[in-house]
Write a protein that holds these residues in place. Structure first.
Motif, PDB file in Angstrom:
ATOM      1  N   HIS A   6      43.044  26.951  13.529  1.00  0.00           N
ATOM      2  CA  HIS A   6      44.148  26.613  14.737  1.00  0.00           C
ATOM      3  C   HIS A   6      45.507  27.200  14.411  1.00  0.00           C
ATOM      4  N   ALA A   7      46.134  27.051  13.101  1.00  0.00           N
ATOM      5  CA  ALA A   7      47.174  27.628  12.902  1.00  0.00           C
ATOM      6  C   ALA A   7      47.220  29.108  12.750  1.00  0.00           C
ATOM      7  N   VAL A   8      46.163  29.546  12.289  1.00  0.00           N
ATOM      8  CA  VAL A   8      45.922  31.120  12.226  1.00  0.00           C
ATOM      9  C   VAL A   8      46.117  31.817  13.677  1.00  0.00           C
ATOM     10  N   ILE A   9      45.290  31.116  14.448  1.00  0.00           N
ATOM     11  CA  ILE A   9      45.268  31.489  15.764  1.00  0.00           C
ATOM     12  C   ILE A   9      46.528  31.592  16.617  1.00  0.00           C
ATOM     13  N   VAL A  10      47.194  30.103  16.341  1.00  0.00           N
ATOM     14  CA  VAL A  10      48.645  30.195  16.845  1.00  0.00           C
ATOM     15  C   VAL A  10      49.779  31.290  16.299  1.00  0.00           C
ATOM     16  N   GLY A  11      49.496  31.485  15.201  1.00  0.00           N
ATOM     17  CA  GLY A  11      50.401  32.440  14.422  1.00  0.00           C
ATOM     18  C   GLY A  11      49.999  33.901  15.026  1.00  0.00           C
ATOM     19  N   VAL A  12      48.841  34.276  15.203  1.00  0.00           N
ATOM     20  CA  VAL A  12      48.562  35.438  15.632  1.00  0.00           C
ATOM     21  C   VAL A  12      48.932  35.717  17.165  1.00  0.00           C
ATOM     22  N   ILE A  13      48.667  34.738  17.959  1.00  0.00           N
ATOM     23  CA  ILE A  13      48.973  34.815  19.442  1.00  0.00           C
ATOM     24  C   ILE A  13      50.593  34.961  19.460  1.00  0.00           C
ATOM     25  N   GLY A  14      51.440  34.147  18.598  1.00  0.00           N
ATOM     26  CA  GLY A  14      52.698  33.991  18.450  1.00  0.00           C
ATOM     27  C   GLY A  14      53.195  35.407  17.826  1.00  0.00           C
ATOM     28  N   ALA A  15      52.796  36.087  17.117  1.00  0.00           N
ATOM     29  CA  ALA A  15      53.181  37.419  16.645  1.00  0.00           C
ATOM     30  C   ALA A  15      52.988  38.560  17.811  1.00  0.00           C
ATOM     31  N   ALA A  16      51.613  38.289  18.322  1.00  0.00           N
ATOM     32  CA  ALA A  16      51.450  39.381  19.567  1.00  0.00           C
ATOM     33  C   ALA A  16      52.668  39.037  20.696  1.00  0.00           C
ATOM     34  N   VAL A  18      55.649  38.156  20.247  1.00  0.00           N
ATOM     35  CA  VAL A  18      57.125  38.583  19.728  1.00  0.00           C
ATOM     36  C   VAL A  18      57.071  40.301  19.693  1.00  0.00           C
ATOM     37  N   HIS A  19      55.886  40.681  19.206  1.00  0.00           N
ATOM     38  CA  HIS A  19      55.794  42.220  19.366  1.00  0.00           C
ATOM     39  C   HIS A  19      55.829  42.912  20.680  1.00  0.00           C
ATOM     40  N   ILE A  20      54.937  42.223  21.698  1.00  0.00           N
ATOM     41  CA  ILE A  20      55.174  42.674  22.909  1.00  0.00           C
ATOM     42  C   ILE A  20      56.648  42.493  23.634  1.00  0.00           C
ATOM     43  N   ALA A  21      57.284  41.378  23.214  1.00  0.00           N
ATOM     44  CA  ALA A  21      58.695  41.270  23.787  1.00  0.00           C
ATOM     45  C   ALA A  21      59.525  42.160  23.318  1.00  0.00           C
ATOM     46  N   ILE A  22      59.585  42.570  22.001  1.00  0.00           N
ATOM     47  CA  ILE A  22      60.273  43.735  21.352  1.00  0.00           C
ATOM     48  C   ILE A  22      60.091  45.092  21.923  1.00  0.00           C
ATOM     49  N   LEU A  23      58.795  45.432  22.297  1.00  0.00           N
ATOM     50  CA  LEU A  23      58.484  46.488  23.034  1.00  0.00           C
ATOM     51  C   LEU A  23      58.951  46.579  24.292  1.00  0.00           C
ATOM     52  N   LEU A  24      59.211  45.718  25.079  1.00  0.00           N
ATOM     53  CA  LEU A  24      59.560  45.650  26.329  1.00  0.00           C
ATOM     54  C   LEU A  24      61.127  45.606  26.243  1.00  0.00           C
ATOM     55  N   MET A  25      61.792  45.359  25.399  1.00  0.00           N
ATOM     56  CA  MET A  25      63.439  45.450  25.236  1.00  0.00           C
ATOM     57  C   MET A  25      63.824  46.455  24.856  1.00  0.00           C
ATOM     58  N   VAL A  26      62.936  47.407  24.116  1.00  0.00           N
ATOM     59  CA  VAL A  26      63.473  48.665  23.431  1.00  0.00           C
ATOM     60  C   VAL A  26      64.257  49.520  24.425  1.00  0.00           C
ATOM     61  N   PRO A  27      63.854  49.965  25.523  1.00  0.00           N
ATOM     62  CA  PRO A  27      64.619  50.625  26.617  1.00  0.00           C
ATOM     63  C   PRO A  27      65.970  50.171  26.445  1.00  0.00           C
ATOM     64  N   ALA A  28      66.134  48.803  26.898  1.00  0.00           N
ATOM     65  CA  ALA A  28      67.540  48.274  27.419  1.00  0.00           C
ATOM     66  C   ALA A  28      68.449  48.300  25.905  1.00  0.00           C
ATOM     67  N   PHE A  29      67.993  48.523  24.847  1.00  0.00           N
ATOM     68  CA  PHE A  29      68.783  48.084  23.712  1.00  0.00           C
ATOM     69  C   PHE A  29      68.747  49.822  22.947  1.00  0.00           C
ATOM     70  N   SER A  30      68.096  50.787  23.778  1.00  0.00           N
ATOM     71  CA  SER A  30      68.028  52.127  22.926  1.00  0.00           C
ATOM     72  C   SER A  30      69.349  52.773  23.226  1.00  0.00           C
ATOM     73  N   VAL A  31      70.041  53.336  22.210  1.00  0.00           N
ATOM     74  CA  VAL A  31      71.134  53.995  22.172  1.00  0.00           C
ATOM     75  C   VAL A  31      70.806  55.586  22.648  1.00  0.00           C
ATOM     76  N   ARG A  32      69.555  56.115  22.677  1.00  0.00           N
ATOM     77  CA  ARG A  32      69.228  57.384  23.151  1.00  0.00           C
ATOM     78  C   ARG A  32      68.633  57.593  24.370  1.00  0.00           C
ATOM     79  N   ASP A  33      69.032  56.836  25.167  1.00  0.00           N
ATOM     80  CA  ASP A  33      68.573  56.595  26.496  1.00  0.00           C
ATOM     81  C   ASP A  33      69.143  57.777  27.599  1.00  0.00           C
ATOM     82  N   ALA A  34      68.887  58.045  28.660  1.00  0.00           N
ATOM     83  CA  ALA A  34      69.209  58.944  29.564  1.00  0.00           C
ATOM     84  C   ALA A  34      70.606  58.867  29.741  1.00  0.00           C
ATOM     85  N   TRP A  35      71.329  57.686  30.016  1.00  0.00           N
ATOM     86  CA  TRP A  35      72.614  57.583  30.143  1.00  0.00           C
ATOM     87  C   TRP A  35      73.236  58.211  28.915  1.00  0.00           C
TER      88      TRP A  35
END
Length: 179
Positions: A6-16, A18-35
Motif C-alpha cells: 500500500h505504501a509503495v503504491i501511494v508513493g508511486v501515485i504521488g510521484a506521478a 507531482v511529475h505531471i504537475a511540474i510538467l504542466l507548470m513549466v510553460p508558466a515559469f519558463s524564461v524562454r517563452d515567446a514573450w
C-alpha cells in the motif's frame, strides 16, 4: 506485507502526480517563452519578423509557406491600432495574452477592404472609443481583448519563393501603434 505494498503504491501515485504537475507548470515559469524571446529582440509596438530575425528564428514555423511578424503591446497604455498595406494570397492575425494563450484570431476575410485594419482594446476602452470614433478608425474591425499585455501575430501565405518579396513587403508595411 500489505502495508508495504500500500505504501509503495501511494508513493508511486504521488510521484506521478507531482511529475505531471511540474510538467504542466513549466510553460508558466519558463524564461524562454515567446514573450521573453520577443522582448529581447524589440520594444513594445514594434513589428518584428519572426522568421528572418537576426540570429535564430523566434519561432519554428510548422508551415514553411507562411511568413510571420509580431508586435508586443500593453493595453494599459491605450488601444492598439494595427494596419498594413499590400495584397497577398492570404493573411491571418491572432492576438495572444502574455502567456501565449490565443485570445482572438481572424483572417483576410474579416476586413472589408482586404487590408488589415484592426483595433485591439479592453471592454472599457471599447466603450470610450465607440462614443468618440476617430475618422481613421471608421472602417476598422474592433477586437475586444481583456488582457493587459499581449502579442499580436500576423502571418501571410507565400505559395512559392516568387511571392517572398511581396509577402515580405506586406509584413514590412504592418504598423502597430498605441493610441
Amino acid at each position: 506485507m500489505g502495508k508495504l505494498f500500500h505504501a509503495v503504491i501511494v508513493g508511486v501515485i504521488g510521484a506521478a502526480i507531482v511529475h505531471i504537475a511540474i510538467l504542466l507548470m513549466v510553460p508558466a515559469f519558463s524564461v524562454r517563452d515567446a514573450w521573453s524571446s520577443l522582448s529581447q529582440r524589440s520594444n513594445y509596438y514594434t513589428m518584428t519578423r519572426l522568421d528572418q530575425a537576426a540570429g535564430p528564428p523566434l519561432i519554428e514555423t510548422i508551415d514553411p509557406l507562411f511568413l510571420a511578424s509580431a508586435c508586443r503591446f500593453d493595453l494599459n497604455e491605450g488601444i492598439v491600432h494595427l494596419t498594413g498595406e499590400g495584397k497577398v494570397p492570404y493573411w491571418s492575425i491572432s492576438v495572444h495574452d502574455r502567456t501565449g494563450q490565443n485570445v482572438f484570431s481572424l483572417n483576410d476575410r474579416s476586413s472589408s477592404s482586404g487590408h488589415p485594419d484592426f483595433v485591439i482594446a479592453t471592454s472599457d476602452q471599447m466603450i470610450a472609443i465607440r462614443n468618440a470614433l476617430p475618422p481613421e478608425m471608421d472602417r476598422s474591425v474592433f477586437i475586444e481583448a481583456d488582457v493587459g499585455e499581449g502579442i499580436v501575430v500576423v502571418r501571410a501565405f507565400a505559395p512559392d519563393e516568387s511571392w517572398h518579396p511581396t509577402v515580405s513587403a506586406f509584413l514590412q508595411s504592418m504598423k502597430c501603434l498605441s493610441k
